[in-house]
Design a protein around this motif. Structure first.
Motif, PDB file in Angstrom:
ATOM      1  N   ARG A 243       0.840  -1.211   0.000  1.00 39.64           N
ATOM      2  CA  ARG A 243       0.000   0.000   0.000  1.00 39.64           C
ATOM      3  C   ARG A 243       0.871   1.256   0.000  1.00 39.64           C
ATOM      4  N   ILE A 244       1.945   1.239   0.783  1.00 34.72           N
ATOM      5  CA  ILE A 244       2.859   2.385   0.797  1.00 34.72           C
ATOM      6  C   ILE A 244       3.472   2.571  -0.578  1.00 34.72           C
ATOM      7  N   GLN A 245       3.929   1.480  -1.170  1.00 26.39           N
ATOM      8  CA  GLN A 245       4.556   1.576  -2.486  1.00 26.39           C
ATOM      9  C   GLN A 245       3.572   2.084  -3.534  1.00 26.39           C
ATOM     10  N   GLN A 246       2.334   1.636  -3.491  1.00 26.58           N
ATOM     11  CA  GLN A 246       1.330   2.114  -4.449  1.00 26.58           C
ATOM     12  C   GLN A 246       1.108   3.613  -4.302  1.00 26.58           C
ATOM     13  N   THR A 247       0.978   4.076  -3.078  1.00 26.11           N
ATOM     14  CA  THR A 247       0.800   5.501  -2.836  1.00 26.11           C
ATOM     15  C   THR A 247       2.022   6.272  -3.304  1.00 26.11           C
ATOM     16  N   TRP A 248       3.189   5.731  -3.004  1.00 21.52           N
ATOM     17  CA  TRP A 248       4.442   6.391  -3.369  1.00 21.52           C
ATOM     18  C   TRP A 248       4.567   6.529  -4.878  1.00 21.52           C
ATOM     19  N   THR A 249       4.293   5.462  -5.611  1.00 16.69           N
ATOM     20  CA  THR A 249       4.461   5.508  -7.065  1.00 16.69           C
ATOM     21  C   THR A 249       3.341   6.260  -7.759  1.00 16.69           C
ATOM     22  N   SER A 250       2.185   6.345  -7.129  1.00 16.10           N
ATOM     23  CA  SER A 250       1.083   7.057  -7.785  1.00 16.10           C
ATOM     24  C   SER A 250       1.125   8.560  -7.529  1.00 16.10           C
ATOM     25  N   HIS A 251       1.855   8.986  -6.496  1.00 17.69           N
ATOM     26  CA  HIS A 251       1.929  10.412  -6.168  1.00 17.69           C
ATOM     27  C   HIS A 251       3.365  10.851  -5.868  1.00 17.69           C
ATOM     28  N   PRO A 252       4.328  10.567  -6.760  1.00 16.41           N
ATOM     29  CA  PRO A 252       5.715  10.902  -6.430  1.00 16.41           C
ATOM     30  C   PRO A 252       5.961  12.395  -6.284  1.00 16.41           C
ATOM     31  N   LEU A 253       5.311  13.210  -7.080  1.00 18.34           N
ATOM     32  CA  LEU A 253       5.537  14.654  -6.989  1.00 18.34           C
ATOM     33  C   LEU A 253       5.000  15.186  -5.666  1.00 18.34           C
ATOM     34  N   ARG A 254       3.822  14.747  -5.281  1.00 21.27           N
ATOM     35  CA  ARG A 254       3.251  15.177  -4.006  1.00 21.27           C
ATOM     36  C   ARG A 254       4.156  14.758  -2.854  1.00 21.27           C
TER      37      ARG A 254
END
Length: 114
Positions: free
Chosen positions: A47-58
């Motif tokens: 879940r962390i990785q998904q969030t990280w890769t989907s919102h890298p700029l944020r």
């Protein structure tokens, strides 16, 4: 990891790319944390990785802002590394962070220091 990519067809869509990233994560966990690493904690890292890769700029901007407030500016890669280690620290203890990221304890502490 090489075998995974060698046998993977070119991802045709988002779902295939996610399946490949998940397999990469599981291989990394197996190698660095052991094959008996608990499924619920694997899922938390996913879940962390998904969030990280989907919102890298944020994620990068949030980390940059935090460093700016604390008077510590550094290269973008250091900022991203710090942010990722801090997120994974929600799931992994210090020893596991060292093993997963191949860092020594002092390096992990410096990345967790806010």
């Amino acid at each position: 990891m090489v075998a995974l990519h060698a046998h993977a067809d070119a991802p045709e869509g988002r779902r295939d790319a996610q399946a490949l990233r998940r397999a990469e994560l599981d291989i990394t966990i197996d190698h660095r944390l052991g094959v008996h690493f608990p499924a619920e904690r694997r899922e938390a890292l996913w879940r962390i990785q998904q969030t990280w890769t989907s919102h890298p700029l944020r994620s990068l901007l949030a980390s940059f802002g935090r460093d700016l407030l604390h008077g510590r500016l550094s290269g973008a890669s250091t900022i991203q590394a710090r942010m990722l280690v801090q997120r994974y620290a929600d799931v992994l203890n210090q020893e596991e962070l060292c093993a997963y990221f191949d860092l020594d304890a002092d390096e992990v502490r410096s990345l967790l220091d806010v």
